[in-house]
Scaffold this active site. Structure first.
Site, mmCIF file in Angstrom:
data_model
loop_
_atom_site.group_PDB
_atom_site.id
_atom_site.type_symbol
_atom_site.label_atom_id
_atom_site.label_comp_id
_atom_site.label_asym_id
_atom_site.label_seq_id
_atom_site.Cartn_x
_atom_site.Cartn_y
_atom_site.Cartn_z
ATOM 1 N N ARG A 107 0.864 -1.187 0.000
ATOM 2 C CA ARG A 107 0.000 0.000 0.000
ATOM 3 C C ARG A 107 0.897 1.231 0.000
ATOM 4 O O ARG A 107 1.793 1.349 0.849
ATOM 5 C CB ARG A 107 -0.915 0.045 1.226
ATOM 6 C CG ARG A 107 -1.522 1.435 1.427
ATOM 7 C CD ARG A 107 -2.584 1.535 2.463
ATOM 8 N NE ARG A 107 -3.801 0.889 2.023
ATOM 9 C CZ ARG A 107 -5.013 1.168 2.500
ATOM 10 N NH1 ARG A 107 -5.166 2.091 3.433
ATOM 11 N NH2 ARG A 107 -6.072 0.539 2.061
ATOM 12 N N HIS A 134 -7.311 0.723 -6.404
ATOM 13 C CA HIS A 134 -7.551 -0.037 -5.160
ATOM 14 C C HIS A 134 -8.301 -1.329 -5.549
ATOM 15 O O HIS A 134 -9.482 -1.493 -5.262
ATOM 16 C CB HIS A 134 -8.392 0.817 -4.198
ATOM 17 C CG HIS A 134 -8.365 0.368 -2.773
ATOM 18 N ND1 HIS A 134 -7.645 -0.726 -2.324
ATOM 19 C CD2 HIS A 134 -9.001 0.868 -1.663
ATOM 20 C CE1 HIS A 134 -7.829 -0.871 -1.020
ATOM 21 N NE2 HIS A 134 -8.638 0.072 -0.597
ATOM 22 N N GLN A 137 -10.313 -3.559 -3.083
ATOM 23 C CA GLN A 137 -11.558 -2.894 -2.652
ATOM 24 C C GLN A 137 -12.662 -3.160 -3.670
ATOM 25 O O GLN A 137 -13.803 -3.486 -3.308
ATOM 26 C CB GLN A 137 -11.313 -1.386 -2.521
ATOM 27 C CG GLN A 137 -12.541 -0.608 -2.082
ATOM 28 C CD GLN A 137 -12.950 -0.920 -0.646
ATOM 29 O OE1 GLN A 137 -12.135 -0.846 0.263
ATOM 30 N NE2 GLN A 137 -14.204 -1.288 -0.430
ATOM 31 N N ASP A 230 -17.031 7.893 -1.282
ATOM 32 C CA ASP A 230 -15.721 7.741 -0.640
ATOM 33 C C ASP A 230 -15.353 9.105 -0.062
ATOM 34 O O ASP A 230 -15.991 10.125 -0.384
ATOM 35 C CB ASP A 230 -14.692 7.276 -1.689
ATOM 36 C CG ASP A 230 -13.306 7.014 -1.102
ATOM 37 O OD1 ASP A 230 -13.175 6.915 0.142
ATOM 38 O OD2 ASP A 230 -12.335 6.913 -1.892
ATOM 39 N N CYS A 269 -16.301 2.581 1.049
ATOM 40 C CA CYS A 269 -15.127 1.724 1.312
ATOM 41 C C CYS A 269 -14.624 1.884 2.738
ATOM 42 O O CYS A 269 -13.945 0.992 3.245
ATOM 43 C CB CYS A 269 -14.025 2.049 0.313
ATOM 44 S SG CYS A 269 -13.558 3.790 0.324
ATOM 45 N N ARG A 297 -13.951 -7.459 2.526
ATOM 46 C CA ARG A 297 -12.534 -7.241 2.192
ATOM 47 C C ARG A 297 -11.725 -8.483 2.556
ATOM 48 O O ARG A 297 -10.846 -8.907 1.807
ATOM 49 C CB ARG A 297 -11.960 -6.034 2.959
ATOM 50 C CG ARG A 297 -12.590 -4.684 2.678
ATOM 51 C CD ARG A 297 -12.368 -4.221 1.260
ATOM 52 N NE ARG A 297 -10.969 -4.298 0.837
ATOM 53 C CZ ARG A 297 -9.985 -3.479 1.259
ATOM 54 N NH1 ARG A 297 -10.244 -2.483 2.073
ATOM 55 N NH2 ARG A 297 -8.729 -3.646 0.835
HETATM 56 N N1 CP Z 1 -11.180 0.602 2.580
HETATM 57 C C1 CP Z 1 -9.893 0.599 2.994
HETATM 58 O O1 CP Z 1 -8.963 0.366 2.214
HETATM 59 O O2 CP Z 1 -9.732 0.841 4.321
HETATM 60 P P1 CP Z 1 -8.337 1.042 5.076
HETATM 61 O O3 CP Z 1 -7.737 2.320 4.569
HETATM 62 O O4 CP Z 1 -8.695 1.087 6.524
HETATM 63 O O5 CP Z 1 -7.449 -0.138 4.734
HETATM 64 N N1 NVA Z 2 -9.698 7.258 -1.576
HETATM 65 C C1 NVA Z 2 -9.323 6.897 -0.225
HETATM 66 C C2 NVA Z 2 -9.602 5.453 0.018
HETATM 67 C C3 NVA Z 2 -9.288 4.961 1.390
HETATM 68 C C4 NVA Z 2 -9.557 3.501 1.553
HETATM 69 C C5 NVA Z 2 -7.854 7.226 0.006
HETATM 70 O O1 NVA Z 2 -7.035 6.959 -0.886
HETATM 71 O O2 NVA Z 2 -7.534 7.744 1.074
#
Ligand code: CP
Ligand code: NVA
Length: 312
Positions: A107, A134, A137, A230, A269, A297
Protein backbone atom coordinates in the site's frame (compact mmCIF):
# COMPACT_ATOMS: atom_id res chain seq x y z
CA UNK A 1 -10.07 -19.14 -17.72
CA UNK A 2 -6.42 -18.08 -17.73
CA UNK A 3 -5.04 -19.34 -14.40
CA UNK A 4 -4.10 -16.82 -11.75
CA UNK A 5 -1.30 -18.77 -10.06
CA UNK A 6 1.94 -16.81 -9.97
CA UNK A 7 0.43 -13.57 -11.27
CA UNK A 8 0.13 -10.22 -9.49
CA UNK A 9 -2.96 -8.08 -8.89
CA UNK A 10 -1.91 -4.49 -9.53
CA UNK A 11 -5.09 -3.01 -11.08
CA UNK A 12 -8.61 -4.41 -11.41
CA UNK A 13 -8.07 -3.98 -15.17
CA UNK A 14 -5.51 -6.83 -14.97
CA UNK A 15 -8.30 -9.35 -14.31
CA UNK A 16 -10.50 -10.83 -17.03
CA UNK A 17 -14.24 -10.96 -16.25
CA UNK A 18 -14.09 -14.76 -15.82
CA UNK A 19 -11.22 -14.37 -13.35
CA UNK A 20 -13.26 -11.81 -11.37
CA UNK A 21 -16.21 -14.23 -11.45
CA UNK A 22 -13.92 -17.01 -10.17
CA UNK A 23 -12.55 -14.84 -7.34
CA UNK A 24 -16.06 -13.74 -6.28
CA UNK A 25 -17.27 -17.36 -6.19
CA UNK A 26 -14.18 -18.39 -4.22
CA UNK A 27 -14.73 -15.47 -1.82
CA UNK A 28 -18.32 -16.64 -1.26
CA UNK A 29 -17.01 -20.13 -0.54
CA UNK A 30 -14.35 -19.00 1.96
CA UNK A 31 -16.86 -16.65 3.61
CA UNK A 32 -19.26 -19.55 4.19
CA UNK A 33 -16.39 -21.66 5.57
CA UNK A 34 -15.35 -18.84 7.88
CA UNK A 35 -18.87 -18.48 9.26
CA UNK A 36 -19.10 -22.24 9.81
CA UNK A 37 -16.01 -21.91 11.98
CA UNK A 38 -13.82 -23.88 9.57
CA UNK A 39 -10.17 -22.76 9.49
CA UNK A 40 -8.39 -24.96 6.93
CA UNK A 41 -4.66 -24.29 7.05
CA UNK A 42 -4.11 -23.59 3.35
CA UNK A 43 -1.38 -20.98 3.90
CA UNK A 44 0.66 -23.19 6.31
CA UNK A 45 4.36 -22.71 5.74
CA UNK A 46 3.83 -19.56 3.59
CA UNK A 47 4.83 -16.01 4.35
CA UNK A 48 3.46 -12.66 3.17
CA UNK A 49 5.30 -9.33 3.30
CA UNK A 50 2.88 -6.45 3.94
CA UNK A 51 4.38 -3.07 3.01
CA UNK A 52 2.51 0.05 4.10
CA UNK A 53 3.54 3.61 3.22
CA UNK A 54 0.02 4.83 4.15
CA UNK A 55 -2.30 4.10 7.05
CA UNK A 56 -4.84 1.29 6.99
CA UNK A 57 -7.39 -0.44 9.19
CA UNK A 58 -9.40 -2.73 6.89
CA UNK A 59 -6.77 -3.68 4.34
CA UNK A 60 -4.14 -4.50 6.93
CA UNK A 61 -6.62 -6.37 9.14
CA UNK A 62 -8.05 -8.27 6.16
CA UNK A 63 -4.66 -9.42 4.84
CA UNK A 64 -3.30 -10.30 8.29
CA UNK A 65 -6.32 -12.25 9.49
CA UNK A 66 -7.07 -13.96 6.16
CA UNK A 67 -3.49 -15.19 5.84
CA UNK A 68 -2.72 -15.80 9.51
CA UNK A 69 -5.85 -17.73 10.45
CA UNK A 70 -5.00 -20.30 7.79
CA UNK A 71 -1.49 -20.95 9.08
CA UNK A 72 0.38 -18.32 7.05
CA UNK A 73 2.88 -15.84 8.46
CA UNK A 74 2.07 -12.22 7.57
CA UNK A 75 4.84 -9.71 8.33
CA UNK A 76 3.80 -6.05 8.64
CA UNK A 77 6.50 -3.66 7.41
CA UNK A 78 5.70 0.05 7.53
CA UNK A 79 8.01 2.61 5.99
CA UNK A 80 9.03 3.56 9.54
CA UNK A 81 10.59 0.10 9.83
CA UNK A 82 12.27 -0.74 6.56
CA UNK A 83 14.78 0.80 4.19
CA UNK A 84 12.34 1.07 1.26
CA UNK A 85 12.36 4.58 -0.18
CA UNK A 86 14.84 5.83 2.41
CA UNK A 87 18.13 3.99 1.97
CA UNK A 88 17.23 1.37 -0.59
CA UNK A 89 15.71 1.27 -4.06
CA UNK A 90 12.40 -0.45 -4.64
CA UNK A 91 14.16 -2.84 -7.04
CA UNK A 92 16.59 -4.04 -4.36
CA UNK A 93 13.82 -4.32 -1.75
CA UNK A 94 11.79 -6.36 -4.25
CA UNK A 95 14.68 -8.74 -4.97
CA UNK A 96 15.33 -9.29 -1.25
CA UNK A 97 11.69 -9.82 -0.28
CA UNK A 98 11.23 -12.15 -3.24
CA UNK A 99 13.97 -14.40 -1.77
CA UNK A 100 12.21 -14.63 1.60
CA UNK A 101 8.45 -14.35 1.06
CA UNK A 102 5.88 -16.22 -1.01
CA UNK A 103 3.92 -13.04 -1.81
CA UNK A 104 3.97 -9.28 -1.19
CA UNK A 105 1.19 -6.81 -0.42
CA UNK A 106 1.93 -3.12 -1.00
CA UNK A 107 0.00 0.00 0.00
CA UNK A 108 1.49 3.34 -0.94
CA UNK A 109 1.54 6.38 -3.11
CA UNK A 110 2.87 5.71 -6.61
CA UNK A 111 1.40 2.98 -8.81
CA UNK A 112 4.89 2.70 -10.29
CA UNK A 113 6.16 1.41 -6.91
CA UNK A 114 3.84 -1.58 -6.86
CA UNK A 115 4.56 -2.25 -10.54
CA UNK A 116 8.31 -2.18 -9.81
CA UNK A 117 7.89 -4.59 -6.90
CA UNK A 118 6.02 -6.98 -9.19
CA UNK A 119 8.66 -6.73 -11.94
CA UNK A 120 11.62 -7.43 -9.66
CA UNK A 121 10.44 -9.68 -6.80
CA UNK A 122 9.58 -12.83 -8.74
CA UNK A 123 6.58 -13.49 -6.44
CA UNK A 124 2.91 -12.43 -6.66
CA UNK A 125 2.34 -8.82 -5.59
CA UNK A 126 -1.06 -7.46 -4.53
CA UNK A 127 -1.87 -3.76 -4.66
CA UNK A 128 -3.44 -2.83 -1.31
CA UNK A 129 -4.11 0.75 -2.59
CA UNK A 130 -2.08 3.31 -4.48
CA UNK A 131 -2.98 6.86 -5.51
CA UNK A 132 -4.38 5.43 -8.75
CA UNK A 133 -6.03 2.08 -7.95
CA UNK A 134 -7.55 -0.04 -5.16
CA UNK A 135 -8.27 -3.40 -6.81
CA UNK A 136 -8.98 -5.50 -3.71
CA UNK A 137 -11.56 -2.89 -2.65
CA UNK A 138 -13.35 -3.25 -5.99
CA UNK A 139 -13.62 -7.02 -5.51
CA UNK A 140 -15.26 -6.53 -2.10
CA UNK A 141 -17.56 -3.90 -3.64
CA UNK A 142 -18.70 -6.30 -6.36
CA UNK A 143 -19.19 -9.09 -3.81
CA UNK A 144 -21.32 -6.86 -1.59
CA UNK A 145 -23.45 -5.59 -4.48
CA UNK A 146 -24.04 -9.14 -5.68
CA UNK A 147 -24.96 -10.34 -2.17
CA UNK A 148 -27.52 -7.60 -1.75
CA UNK A 149 -28.85 -7.28 -5.28
CA UNK A 150 -28.64 -10.91 -6.39
CA UNK A 151 -26.69 -10.25 -9.60
CA UNK A 152 -24.11 -8.00 -11.23
CA UNK A 153 -24.83 -7.76 -14.97
CA UNK A 154 -27.40 -5.08 -15.71
CA UNK A 155 -27.28 -3.64 -12.20
CA UNK A 156 -27.36 0.16 -11.94
CA UNK A 157 -24.74 1.67 -9.61
CA UNK A 158 -23.87 5.26 -8.75
CA UNK A 159 -20.76 6.78 -7.21
CA UNK A 160 -20.84 10.29 -5.70
CA UNK A 161 -17.87 12.54 -5.01
CA UNK A 162 -14.22 12.56 -6.06
CA UNK A 163 -14.44 10.86 -9.44
CA UNK A 164 -10.70 10.70 -9.98
CA UNK A 165 -9.54 8.79 -6.92
CA UNK A 166 -8.31 5.20 -6.55
CA UNK A 167 -11.66 3.82 -5.34
CA UNK A 168 -13.72 5.47 -8.08
CA UNK A 169 -11.24 4.45 -10.80
CA UNK A 170 -11.38 0.84 -9.64
CA UNK A 171 -15.17 0.82 -9.38
CA UNK A 172 -15.54 2.26 -12.88
CA UNK A 173 -13.33 -0.47 -14.34
CA UNK A 174 -14.91 -3.24 -12.22
CA UNK A 175 -18.39 -2.15 -13.32
CA UNK A 176 -17.27 -2.09 -16.95
CA UNK A 177 -15.79 -5.59 -16.70
CA UNK A 178 -18.89 -7.09 -15.06
CA UNK A 179 -21.65 -5.44 -17.12
CA UNK A 180 -23.03 -2.85 -14.68
CA UNK A 181 -24.61 0.48 -15.66
CA UNK A 182 -22.43 2.78 -13.61
CA UNK A 183 -22.65 6.56 -13.23
CA UNK A 184 -20.05 8.79 -11.59
CA UNK A 185 -21.73 11.89 -10.08
CA UNK A 186 -18.95 14.46 -9.71
CA UNK A 187 -17.99 18.06 -10.45
CA UNK A 188 -16.27 18.59 -13.83
CA UNK A 189 -12.85 19.20 -12.27
CA UNK A 190 -12.99 15.93 -10.31
CA UNK A 191 -14.17 13.72 -13.18
CA UNK A 192 -12.60 10.32 -13.92
CA UNK A 193 -9.34 10.57 -15.89
CA UNK A 194 -9.89 10.29 -19.66
CA UNK A 195 -7.67 7.20 -19.86
CA UNK A 196 -9.71 5.42 -17.16
CA UNK A 197 -12.96 6.17 -19.02
CA UNK A 198 -11.46 5.07 -22.31
CA UNK A 199 -10.22 1.81 -20.80
CA UNK A 200 -13.55 1.19 -19.06
CA UNK A 201 -15.55 1.85 -22.20
CA UNK A 202 -13.41 -0.61 -24.14
CA UNK A 203 -14.20 -3.30 -21.51
CA UNK A 204 -17.86 -2.26 -21.57
CA UNK A 205 -18.15 -3.18 -25.25
CA UNK A 206 -17.66 -6.84 -24.33
CA UNK A 207 -19.81 -6.87 -21.17
CA UNK A 208 -22.75 -4.64 -22.18
CA UNK A 209 -21.92 -2.19 -19.36
CA UNK A 210 -22.48 1.55 -19.67
CA UNK A 211 -20.22 4.04 -17.93
CA UNK A 212 -21.44 7.62 -17.65
CA UNK A 213 -20.33 10.80 -15.93
CA UNK A 214 -23.07 13.09 -14.58
CA UNK A 215 -22.58 16.52 -13.03
CA UNK A 216 -26.15 17.00 -11.74
CA UNK A 217 -26.32 15.16 -8.39
CA UNK A 218 -30.12 15.13 -8.41
CA UNK A 219 -30.32 13.13 -11.63
CA UNK A 220 -30.34 9.69 -9.93
CA UNK A 221 -32.28 7.00 -11.82
CA UNK A 222 -35.01 5.47 -9.63
CA UNK A 223 -33.84 1.91 -10.35
CA UNK A 224 -30.33 2.56 -8.97
CA UNK A 225 -29.41 -0.47 -6.85
CA UNK A 226 -26.26 0.81 -5.10
CA UNK A 227 -25.18 4.31 -4.10
CA UNK A 228 -21.49 4.54 -3.25
CA UNK A 229 -19.27 7.31 -1.94
CA UNK A 230 -15.72 7.74 -0.64
CA UNK A 231 -13.87 10.39 1.35
CA UNK A 232 -13.53 13.80 -0.26
CA UNK A 233 -9.86 13.99 0.68
CA UNK A 234 -7.76 10.93 -0.04
CA UNK A 235 -4.58 10.06 1.83
CA UNK A 236 -1.74 12.27 0.61
CA UNK A 237 -4.10 15.05 -0.62
CA UNK A 238 -4.68 16.73 2.75
CA UNK A 239 -3.52 20.11 1.38
CA UNK A 240 -6.61 20.33 -0.86
CA UNK A 241 -9.09 19.66 1.99
CA UNK A 242 -10.66 23.13 2.03
CA UNK A 243 -11.21 23.24 -1.74
CA UNK A 244 -12.64 19.76 -1.77
CA UNK A 245 -15.31 20.51 0.80
CA UNK A 246 -16.41 23.50 -1.25
CA UNK A 247 -16.40 21.67 -4.59
CA UNK A 248 -17.95 18.44 -3.38
CA UNK A 249 -20.67 19.69 -1.01
CA UNK A 250 -23.41 19.38 -3.68
CA UNK A 251 -22.45 15.71 -4.05
CA UNK A 252 -22.99 14.76 -0.39
CA UNK A 253 -25.17 11.62 -0.17
CA UNK A 254 -28.20 12.54 1.91
CA UNK A 255 -31.55 10.96 2.73
CA UNK A 256 -32.90 12.88 -0.32
CA UNK A 257 -30.35 11.12 -2.53
CA UNK A 258 -31.50 7.76 -1.18
CA UNK A 259 -35.17 8.74 -1.52
CA UNK A 260 -34.61 9.13 -5.28
CA UNK A 261 -33.63 5.43 -5.47
CA UNK A 262 -35.76 3.67 -2.87
CA UNK A 263 -34.27 0.18 -3.45
CA UNK A 264 -30.64 1.29 -3.28
CA UNK A 265 -28.16 0.06 -0.71
CA UNK A 266 -25.56 2.52 0.53
CA UNK A 267 -21.89 1.57 0.19
CA UNK A 268 -18.63 3.20 1.31
CA UNK A 269 -15.13 1.72 1.31
CA UNK A 270 -14.47 3.39 4.72
CA UNK A 271 -13.01 5.19 6.60
CA UNK A 272 -15.92 7.67 6.40
CA UNK A 273 -16.30 11.31 7.45
CA UNK A 274 -19.89 11.85 8.62
CA UNK A 275 -21.12 15.28 7.56
CA UNK A 276 -18.82 15.35 4.51
CA UNK A 277 -19.42 12.74 1.82
CA UNK A 278 -22.62 11.50 3.47
CA UNK A 279 -24.80 12.38 6.40
CA UNK A 280 -24.77 10.27 9.56
CA UNK A 281 -28.41 9.34 8.85
CA UNK A 282 -27.31 7.69 5.60
CA UNK A 283 -24.30 5.70 6.81
CA UNK A 284 -25.99 4.71 10.07
CA UNK A 285 -29.40 4.17 8.45
CA UNK A 286 -31.27 1.12 7.12
CA UNK A 287 -29.88 1.24 3.57
CA UNK A 288 -26.26 1.08 4.74
CA UNK A 289 -24.28 -2.11 4.02
CA UNK A 290 -20.87 -0.64 4.78
CA UNK A 291 -19.90 -3.16 7.45
CA UNK A 292 -20.84 -6.13 5.24
CA UNK A 293 -18.66 -4.47 2.63
CA UNK A 294 -15.78 -4.08 5.12
CA UNK A 295 -16.07 -7.75 6.15
CA UNK A 296 -16.01 -8.78 2.50
CA UNK A 297 -12.53 -7.24 2.19
CA UNK A 298 -11.25 -10.19 4.19
CA UNK A 299 -12.98 -12.89 2.15
CA UNK A 300 -12.11 -11.40 -1.24
CA UNK A 301 -8.48 -10.88 -0.16
CA UNK A 302 -8.30 -14.49 1.05
CA UNK A 303 -9.63 -15.59 -2.36
CA UNK A 304 -6.99 -13.49 -4.15
CA UNK A 305 -4.15 -14.90 -2.04
CA UNK A 306 -5.35 -18.48 -2.51
CA UNK A 307 -5.61 -18.02 -6.27
CA UNK A 308 -2.29 -16.19 -6.77
CA UNK A 309 -0.46 -18.75 -4.64
CA UNK A 310 -2.02 -21.66 -6.54
CA UNK A 311 -3.85 -22.94 -3.45
CA UNK A 312 -7.46 -22.62 -4.63
N1 CP B 1 -11.18 0.60 2.58
C1 CP B 1 -9.89 0.60 2.99
O1 CP B 1 -8.96 0.37 2.21
O2 CP B 1 -9.73 0.84 4.32
P1 CP B 1 -8.34 1.04 5.08
O3 CP B 1 -7.74 2.32 4.57
O4 CP B 1 -8.70 1.09 6.52
O5 CP B 1 -7.45 -0.14 4.73
N1 NVA C 1 -9.70 7.26 -1.58
C1 NVA C 1 -9.32 6.90 -0.22
C2 NVA C 1 -9.60 5.45 0.02
C3 NVA C 1 -9.29 4.96 1.39
C4 NVA C 1 -9.56 3.50 1.55
C5 NVA C 1 -7.85 7.23 0.01
O1 NVA C 1 -7.03 6.96 -0.89
O2 NVA C 1 -7.53 7.74 1.07
Amino acid sequence: MKHLEGSSLLRIADLEPDQIRYLLDLAGHVKAEYHRGARPQRFAGRSLAMLFEKRSTRTRAAFETAFGEEGGHPVFLSNQDIQLGAKETIEDTARVLGRMFDAIEFRGFAQESVETLARHSGVPVVNGLTDAWHPTQALADLMTMEEHCGRLPGLRSAYFGDGRNNVSNSLVVAAAKMGLHHTVFCPPDLAPPAEVLEMARSFAKASGATITVEHDPTNVPRETAAIYTDVWVSMGEEDSAKDRVRTLSPYQVTEQTLAAAPEAVFLHCLPAVRGNEMTAAVIDGPASRVFDQAENRKHTIKAVLLALLGLS
